[in-house]
Design an enzyme around this catalytic site. Structure first.
Site, PDB file in Angstrom:
ATOM      1  N   ASN A 158      50.909  -8.183   8.194  1.00 27.28           N
ATOM      2  CA  ASN A 158      50.921  -7.380   6.967  1.00 27.28           C
ATOM      3  C   ASN A 158      52.023  -7.836   6.015  1.00 27.28           C
ATOM      4  O   ASN A 158      51.823  -7.941   4.800  1.00 27.28           O
ATOM      5  CB  ASN A 158      51.118  -5.902   7.292  1.00 27.28           C
ATOM      6  CG  ASN A 158      49.889  -5.262   7.899  1.00 27.28           C
ATOM      7  OD1 ASN A 158      48.798  -5.823   7.875  1.00 27.28           O
ATOM      8  ND2 ASN A 158      50.048  -4.079   8.452  1.00 27.28           N
TER       9      ASN A 158
ATOM     10  N   ARG B 240      39.198 -10.896  -0.729  1.00 25.30           N
ATOM     11  CA  ARG B 240      40.401 -11.664  -0.446  1.00 25.30           C
ATOM     12  C   ARG B 240      40.499 -12.127   1.005  1.00 25.30           C
ATOM     13  O   ARG B 240      40.362 -11.341   1.938  1.00 25.30           O
ATOM     14  CB  ARG B 240      41.639 -10.841  -0.807  1.00 25.30           C
ATOM     15  CG  ARG B 240      42.948 -11.600  -0.643  1.00 25.30           C
ATOM     16  CD  ARG B 240      44.123 -10.709  -0.928  1.00 25.30           C
ATOM     17  NE  ARG B 240      44.141 -10.299  -2.318  1.00 25.30           N
ATOM     18  CZ  ARG B 240      44.500  -9.073  -2.716  1.00 25.30           C
ATOM     19  NH1 ARG B 240      44.822  -8.163  -1.825  1.00 25.30           N
ATOM     20  NH2 ARG B 240      44.509  -8.769  -3.989  1.00 25.30           N
TER      21      ARG B 240
ATOM     22  N   HIS C 140      32.175  -3.676  -4.164  1.00 27.50           N
ATOM     23  CA  HIS C 140      32.824  -3.265  -2.926  1.00 27.50           C
ATOM     24  C   HIS C 140      31.990  -2.228  -2.168  1.00 27.50           C
ATOM     25  O   HIS C 140      32.353  -1.799  -1.081  1.00 27.50           O
ATOM     26  CB  HIS C 140      34.207  -2.687  -3.266  1.00 27.50           C
ATOM     27  CG  HIS C 140      35.074  -2.416  -2.098  1.00 27.50           C
ATOM     28  ND1 HIS C 140      35.363  -1.140  -1.655  1.00 27.50           N
ATOM     29  CD2 HIS C 140      35.732  -3.245  -1.252  1.00 27.50           C
ATOM     30  CE1 HIS C 140      36.153  -1.199  -0.607  1.00 27.50           C
ATOM     31  NE2 HIS C 140      36.402  -2.458  -0.335  1.00 27.50           N
TER      32      HIS C 140
ATOM     33  N   ARG D  43      46.171   6.727   4.393  1.00 27.70           N
ATOM     34  CA  ARG D  43      46.659   5.769   5.388  1.00 27.70           C
ATOM     35  C   ARG D  43      47.834   4.939   4.889  1.00 27.70           C
ATOM     36  O   ARG D  43      48.839   4.795   5.565  1.00 27.70           O
ATOM     37  CB  ARG D  43      45.530   4.827   5.808  1.00 27.70           C
ATOM     38  CG  ARG D  43      45.909   3.900   6.961  1.00 27.70           C
ATOM     39  CD  ARG D  43      44.872   2.805   7.155  1.00 27.70           C
ATOM     40  NE  ARG D  43      44.974   1.783   6.131  1.00 27.70           N
ATOM     41  CZ  ARG D  43      43.989   0.952   5.796  1.00 27.70           C
ATOM     42  NH1 ARG D  43      42.818   1.052   6.381  1.00 27.70           N
ATOM     43  NH2 ARG D  43      44.156   0.035   4.859  1.00 27.70           N
TER      44      ARG D  43
ATOM     45  N   HIS E 295      39.870   3.775   8.289  1.00 33.86           N
ATOM     46  CA  HIS E 295      39.269   3.057   7.167  1.00 33.86           C
ATOM     47  C   HIS E 295      38.264   3.902   6.386  1.00 33.86           C
ATOM     48  O   HIS E 295      37.824   3.504   5.311  1.00 33.86           O
ATOM     49  CB  HIS E 295      38.573   1.790   7.699  1.00 33.86           C
ATOM     50  CG  HIS E 295      38.149   0.824   6.655  1.00 33.86           C
ATOM     51  ND1 HIS E 295      36.828   0.628   6.304  1.00 33.86           N
ATOM     52  CD2 HIS E 295      38.863  -0.010   5.860  1.00 33.86           C
ATOM     53  CE1 HIS E 295      36.749  -0.284   5.353  1.00 33.86           C
ATOM     54  NE2 HIS E 295      37.970  -0.693   5.063  1.00 33.86           N
TER      55      HIS E 295
END
Length: 683
Positions: free
Chosen positions: A40, A398, A428, A562, A590
């Site tokens: 990350n 990405r 998306h 989150r 998610h």
């Protein structure tokens, strides 16, 4: 009123690091959390830090026009936070994980010499498996013209002294982690596992590379580069795939954004490399002996007793994998919950559509798919079986661009109609539509999800997916597909295009605004009112201001966020009725769900859209209302289980700091992800 998105994201990554420090998490899973934290952080410096650095160059007048306003000292604050987190990162590895691993008979030689008993074995590995990939480069007053530090690749800066001379020489050596495994397991006579870094095998054999020299010192380093890709307006009239391929080839050649070096590197060497690469002082970070510790996810250790116990995926009741899935969807809606439930019905949906002689067409949006995607293979089979297959591929996903290009070419060869989204607009949404011939004409079967069509990530991402044949949903899906086929920008006067689905850039913002205002009206009338939202990111100022308005009206607002969170909760005279929790656990949270109102009066939506400006205003996102009462109950219960006081979700204060229960209470808390599994199992 608004927290900075990047600092709030760093708070999320700190929460990931806390899982690595949690002794209740199985040991090897804690190692994986360290790996995730490292990965990350690398992505943060590849994508976000270049923007932060750019903002620091702007004048205050320009900065004030950016909403939310950016602090001119943001880069300095980020560096301070990152430094603190890296110190905690090193402490967790050295003082918690390594001792715990040694207690389990796992010896990872980290910041310590490999015992003499392995010296000959290490040298044999070096000569037989590593030396062929080593490329030493001597440098003088400036970096050699042939040396270009690749993005996130590892190197040694070596200081040498020629035998018989006091003059120092300098060289750079690559650490070939892109060609070889990062870790090597050593053979031993005991029943313990001994593991050594590739880095240390090279370091211990430098004398075999630089014969005739005396080793003075050696320091590891890496350079992180800006990896964002940009497609300009001119690309609309070009072959977008070729343009993307050109940019991908140059991705790792972006401008440097961070120089991470081993502690102890002389200041003169730091300045020398920084000047050669055009880096600023604030872009230099002192780190540990090892970089790219995301590689810890590939640690060659297999111990089931030190991992999460396997959890059998539940089979959704009523959906048969082998049979007529379309007949079952026609009878009622199905809402699936991954990874608790099996992903097989999604695969069956596409597989059966590919071979069903009555199926006429399949349309689907693809954002991130598995490297060996069964879904894409089903679409290829469908095209070969003379179905009309239309796939909307987002090439700007990405770090998945290359995989999407690969599959686009494969599908194109098979006769699949490929449509790419236009520059500056990402598709998306996670939708699919199958049209099947029936005796009455045609019938549509739709899919709307919160997660990608990816059977790999479906095993550890929490997501929801709705199968439906309701005419109002099918009608809107057909409309959206026609719009995407035109590859044109949404028109401002097209807000009434959709009557049931919520589609970003059309009616999504308006519907969410109406839902919040309706709850405010109910509260003023003395009726029950509530707002419960679960998203990955909350950044859009318009939505945040509406939530503030709802909170001031006395509505209890509960937010599960989150990572990025720009709202200020629990602030006097601003947001006393707004609470925010962050949940990090075994699975990556998610899903996006939106609940307005209570019980039978509630309206519930789920879909692909986070509440970020880019999602609501610059992308094609889709959310769908859940109308079946049983399915609404499931989502409402799902939220309540995650919200209640438990061991993985913690309340955030006005500064987005976690409010943790005391130790005694903490021990008695439940795991929400395990509770959801049990709920669905009993359901």
């Amino acid at each position: 009123m608004y927290h900075n998105r990047d600092i709030s994201w760093l708070g999320f990554n700190h929460r990931v690091l806390q899982e690595a420090a949690d002794p209740s998490v199985p040991l090897l899973e804690r190692v994986k959390f360290v790996s995730i934290f490292s990965s990350n952080m690398d992505e943060f410096f590849r994508v976000r830090y270049p923007i932060i650095s750019f903002y620091s160059t702007l004048k205050n007048k320009t900065l004030n026009k950016i909403v939310p306003p950016y602090d001119k000292n943001l880069a300095e604050k980020v560096q301070d936070i990152v430094g603190q987190q890296l110190n905690a990162f090193g402490d967790i590895i050295n003082n918690q994980l390594l001792p715990a691993m040694e207690n389990e008979g796992i010896f990872l030689y980290y910041n310590q010499p490999v015992p003499d008993q392995f010296t000959s074995q290490v040298r044999e590995i070096f000569f037989s498996r590593i030396l062929a990939f080593i490329q030493p480069i001597f440098i003088d007053k400036s970096l050699h013209q042939d040396f270009f530090p690749e993005n996130n690749k590892l190197y040694f800066f070596v200081i040498l002294k020629k035998e018989g001379s006091d003059a120092l020489s300098h060289a750079i050596i690559n650490i070939p982690v892109n060609k070889l495994d990062r870790f090597f397991k050593l053979d031993s006579e005991d029943d313990k596992q001994h593991i050594v870094f590739l880095d240390d095998i090279i370091r211990d054999n430098l004398s075999c590379i630089f014969t005739g020299f005396i080793l003075h010192s050696c320091y590891s380093f890496k350079v992180t580069r800006n990896s964002e890709l940009y497609l300009d307006e001119e690309t609309i009239d070009k072959d977008i795939m070729k343009e993307m391929e050109k940019r991908l080839e140059k991705r790792d050649e972006g401008s440097p954004t961070r120089f991470l070096f081993e502690y102890g590197m002389p200041l003169s060497v730091q300045k020398f490399i920084a000047a050669s690469l055009g880096l600023k002082q604030e872009e230099l970070y002192e780190g540990g002996r090892y970089h790219n510790l995301s590689d810890l996810s590939s640690l060659p250790v297999s111990r089931k007793d030190l991992e999460y116990p396997p959890v059998p995926q539940l089979k959704p009741v009523g959906l048969e994998y082998c049979g007529d899935i379309f007949r079952q969807i026609e009878e009622k809606d199905f809402l699936l919950h991954f990874p608790y439930q099996s992903y097989s019905p999604v695969l069956a949906f596409f597989n059966q559509a590919a071979i069903d002689p009555e199926v006429q067409s399949i349309s689907v949006t693809l954002y991130r798919v598995a490297a060996e995607s069964h879904i894409v293979n089903a679409l290829i089979s469908a095209a070969k079986n003379k179905k009309i297959v239309t796939v909307f591929v987002e090439l700007k996903a990405r770090f998945d661009e290359a995989n999407n290009i690969k599959w686009s070419k494969e599908m194109g060869k098979a006769g699949v109609r490929i449509i790419y989204s236009i520059p500056k607009i990402k598709v998306h949404s996670k939708i699919a539509l199958v049209i099947k011939k029936t005796k009455e004409g045609t019938k549509g079967y739709g899919y709307v999800g919160t997660g990608n069509f990816n059977e790999t990530t479906a095993r550890f991402y929490t997501d929801h997916a709705l199968f439906t044949s309701k005419e109002e949903v099918i009608k809107d899906l057909k409309k959206l597909i026609r719009i995407l086929e035109q590859a044109k920008r949404p028109q401002k006067d097209a807000k009434e295009e959709f009557n049931h689905l919520l589609v970003a850039q059309y009616n999504m913002i308006a519907v969410f605004e109406d839902e919040i205002m309706e709850q405010i009206k109910r509260k003023k009338k003395g009726l029950p009112a509530s707002i419960k939202i679960k998203v990955n990111n909350l950044e859009d100022i318009g939505m945040i201001d509406l939530l503030y308005k709802a909170g001031k009206a006395g509505i209890k607002v509960q937010l599960l966020v989150r990572s990025i969170c720009c709202i200020t909760p629990m602030q006097e005279n601003l947001s006393e009725n707004i609470e925010v929790k962050r949940l990090v656990g075994r699975y990556l949270e998610h899903s996006r769900i939106f609940l307005f109102g209570e019980k039978e009066d509630s309206r519930i939506y789920m879909g692909s859209a986070d509440w970020m400006s880019r999602n609501l205003q610059q992308r094609i996102e889709v959310c769908v209302p859940i109308t079946d009462e049983n399915l609404k109950t499931d989502l409402a219960t799902y939220f309540e289980i995650q919200w209640k006081n438990n061991s993985k979700s913690f309340l955030l204060d006005a500064g987005l700091k976690e409010i943790r229960p005391d130790h005694g209470e903490y021990d008695s808390l439940q795991n929400p992800q395990q509770e959801i599994y049990e709920y669905l199992k009993n359901r």
